[in-house]
Design a protein around this motif. Structure first.
Motif, PDB file in Angstrom:
ATOM      1  N   TRP A 155     -74.311  -8.916  13.519  1.00  0.00           N
ATOM      2  CA  TRP A 155     -75.140  -7.894  14.152  1.00  0.00           C
ATOM      3  C   TRP A 155     -74.280  -6.761  14.701  1.00  0.00           C
ATOM      4  CZ3 TRP A 155     -80.156  -7.052  13.854  1.00  0.00           C
ATOM      5  CH2 TRP A 155     -81.027  -8.113  13.579  1.00  0.00           C
ATOM      6  N   GLY A 156     -73.213  -7.124  15.393  1.00  0.00           N
ATOM      7  CA  GLY A 156     -72.348  -6.111  16.011  1.00  0.00           C
ATOM      8  C   GLY A 156     -71.726  -5.182  14.980  1.00  0.00           C
ATOM      9  N   SER A 157     -71.178  -5.763  13.917  1.00  0.00           N
ATOM     10  CA  SER A 157     -70.536  -4.930  12.896  1.00  0.00           C
ATOM     11  C   SER A 157     -71.559  -4.036  12.198  1.00  0.00           C
ATOM     12  CB  SER A 157     -69.828  -5.818  11.868  1.00  0.00           C
ATOM     13  OG  SER A 157     -70.755  -6.644  11.185  1.00  0.00           O
ATOM     14  N   HIS A 182     -76.431 -14.255   7.191  1.00  0.00           N
ATOM     15  CA  HIS A 182     -75.602 -13.431   8.064  1.00  0.00           C
ATOM     16  C   HIS A 182     -74.230 -14.039   8.304  1.00  0.00           C
ATOM     17  CE1 HIS A 182     -78.011 -16.152  10.674  1.00  0.00           C
ATOM     18  NE2 HIS A 182     -76.815 -16.388  11.185  1.00  0.00           N
ATOM     19  N   THR A 183     -73.878 -15.101   7.655  1.00  0.00           N
ATOM     20  CA  THR A 183     -72.616 -15.785   7.978  1.00  0.00           C
ATOM     21  C   THR A 183     -71.570 -15.569   6.894  1.00  0.00           C
ATOM     22  OG1 THR A 183     -73.487 -17.807   6.973  1.00  0.00           O
ATOM     23  CG2 THR A 183     -73.725 -17.559   9.356  1.00  0.00           C
ATOM     24  N   ARG A 222     -68.232 -15.729   9.525  1.00  0.00           N
ATOM     25  CA  ARG A 222     -68.512 -15.039  10.778  1.00  0.00           C
ATOM     26  C   ARG A 222     -69.845 -15.527  11.355  1.00  0.00           C
ATOM     27  NH1 ARG A 222     -63.612 -12.842  12.055  1.00  0.00           N
ATOM     28  NH2 ARG A 222     -62.692 -11.951  10.169  1.00  0.00           N
ATOM     29  N   ASP A 223     -69.972 -15.384  12.678  1.00  0.00           N
ATOM     30  CA  ASP A 223     -71.220 -15.799  13.302  1.00  0.00           C
ATOM     31  C   ASP A 223     -72.210 -14.638  13.326  1.00  0.00           C
ATOM     32  OD1 ASP A 223     -70.361 -14.114  15.317  1.00  0.00           O
ATOM     33  OD2 ASP A 223     -69.735 -15.735  16.643  1.00  0.00           O
ATOM     34  N   ALA A 224     -73.428 -14.942  13.733  1.00  0.00           N
ATOM     35  CA  ALA A 224     -74.489 -13.935  13.718  1.00  0.00           C
ATOM     36  C   ALA A 224     -74.171 -12.773  14.651  1.00  0.00           C
ATOM     37  CB  ALA A 224     -75.811 -14.586  14.116  1.00  0.00           C
ATOM     38  N   ARG A 225     -73.522 -13.069  15.794  1.00  0.00           N
ATOM     39  CA  ARG A 225     -73.229 -11.994  16.736  1.00  0.00           C
ATOM     40  C   ARG A 225     -72.267 -10.984  16.124  1.00  0.00           C
ATOM     41  NH1 ARG A 225     -71.787 -13.682  22.711  1.00  0.00           N
ATOM     42  NH2 ARG A 225     -70.787 -15.318  21.488  1.00  0.00           N
ATOM     43  N   ALA A 226     -71.261 -11.463  15.393  1.00  0.00           N
ATOM     44  CA  ALA A 226     -70.320 -10.564  14.729  1.00  0.00           C
ATOM     45  C   ALA A 226     -71.019  -9.763  13.641  1.00  0.00           C
ATOM     46  CB  ALA A 226     -69.165 -11.360  14.127  1.00  0.00           C
TER      47      ALA A 226
END
Length: 207
Positions: free
Chosen positions: A57-59, A46-47, A51-55
């Motif tokens: 998931w959000g995207s 996911h990176t 980018r981090d995991a939160r970005a």
């Protein structure tokens, strides 16, 4: 109970995807492929592009929220080809936008090229559009540093989705034309029968 539930789902499907297009449950079943968008989280990839995991998931969730209206619009208004073309382009743009965050966003590109097959243009024109979409995707994954096999998989699956949809559309068009032809034959036969009966009545009254 199950029959009632199925009838309600069928009525909902017919409202969303008009029966006149003859697609049945196919557009609904295809939504299952959205599950591939979550493969990076399953396998820990996911990176993408730092980018981090939160970005990620959000995207991914935002992109799904944007994708669904485009998808529904495209398949609901298949007879309005400019709308279908804009929907396909919009879905392809989603793929490019999300790839830096989710390495499986090429899923959207598969949806885009499949929808492109419904555009009312010559086959060569649609193929050029698909090649342009795939070319932009190749440039992006090279820029992002993803392995080239990502493009290879997208190219093969995309070609399969495009040609499968294209031949389905051609088959459906021939079926519709055949049904119209049969209806015209029945109409002409009924007209001829009415004329024959009219002539018989005329002859009978003449006698």
């Amino acid at each position: 109970m199950m029959r009632v539930l199925y009838d309600r789902l069928l009525a909902l499907r017919r409202r969303v995807f008009p029966e006149r297009h003859g697609l049945g449950w196919w557009p609904v079943a295809n939504l299952a492929y959205l599950g591939f968008l979550f493969m990076p989280f399953v396998f820990g990839m996911h990176t993408g592009f730092g980018r981090d995991a939160r970005a990620a998931w959000g995207s991914t969730f935002v992109s799904i929220a944007l994708f669904l209206p485009l998808y529904l619009l495209g398949y609901r208004r298949l007879s309005e080809h400019p709308v279908v073309l804009r929907a396909a382009i919009g879905i392809a743009l989603l793929s490019y936008a999300v790839m830096p965050f989710n390495s499986f966003a090429n899923t959207y590109l598969i949806y885009a090229v499949a929808l492109m097959a419904f555009v009312d243009r010559p086959l060569w024109w649609k193929l050029l559009a698909v090649v342009a979409m795939q070319g932009l995707f190749l440039a992006e994954i090279l820029w992002l540093g993803y392995p080239p096999f990502v493009f290879g998989v997208t190219l093969v699956v995309g070609a399969s989705a495009f040609f499968g949809t294209h031949f389905y559309q051609q088959s459906r068009a021939r079926q519709v034309a055949l049904q119209l032809s049969h209806a015209e034959v029945r109409r002409l036969a009924a007209t001829a029968e009415r004329e024959r009966i009219g002539r018989d009545l005329h002859d009978l009254l003449g006698h």
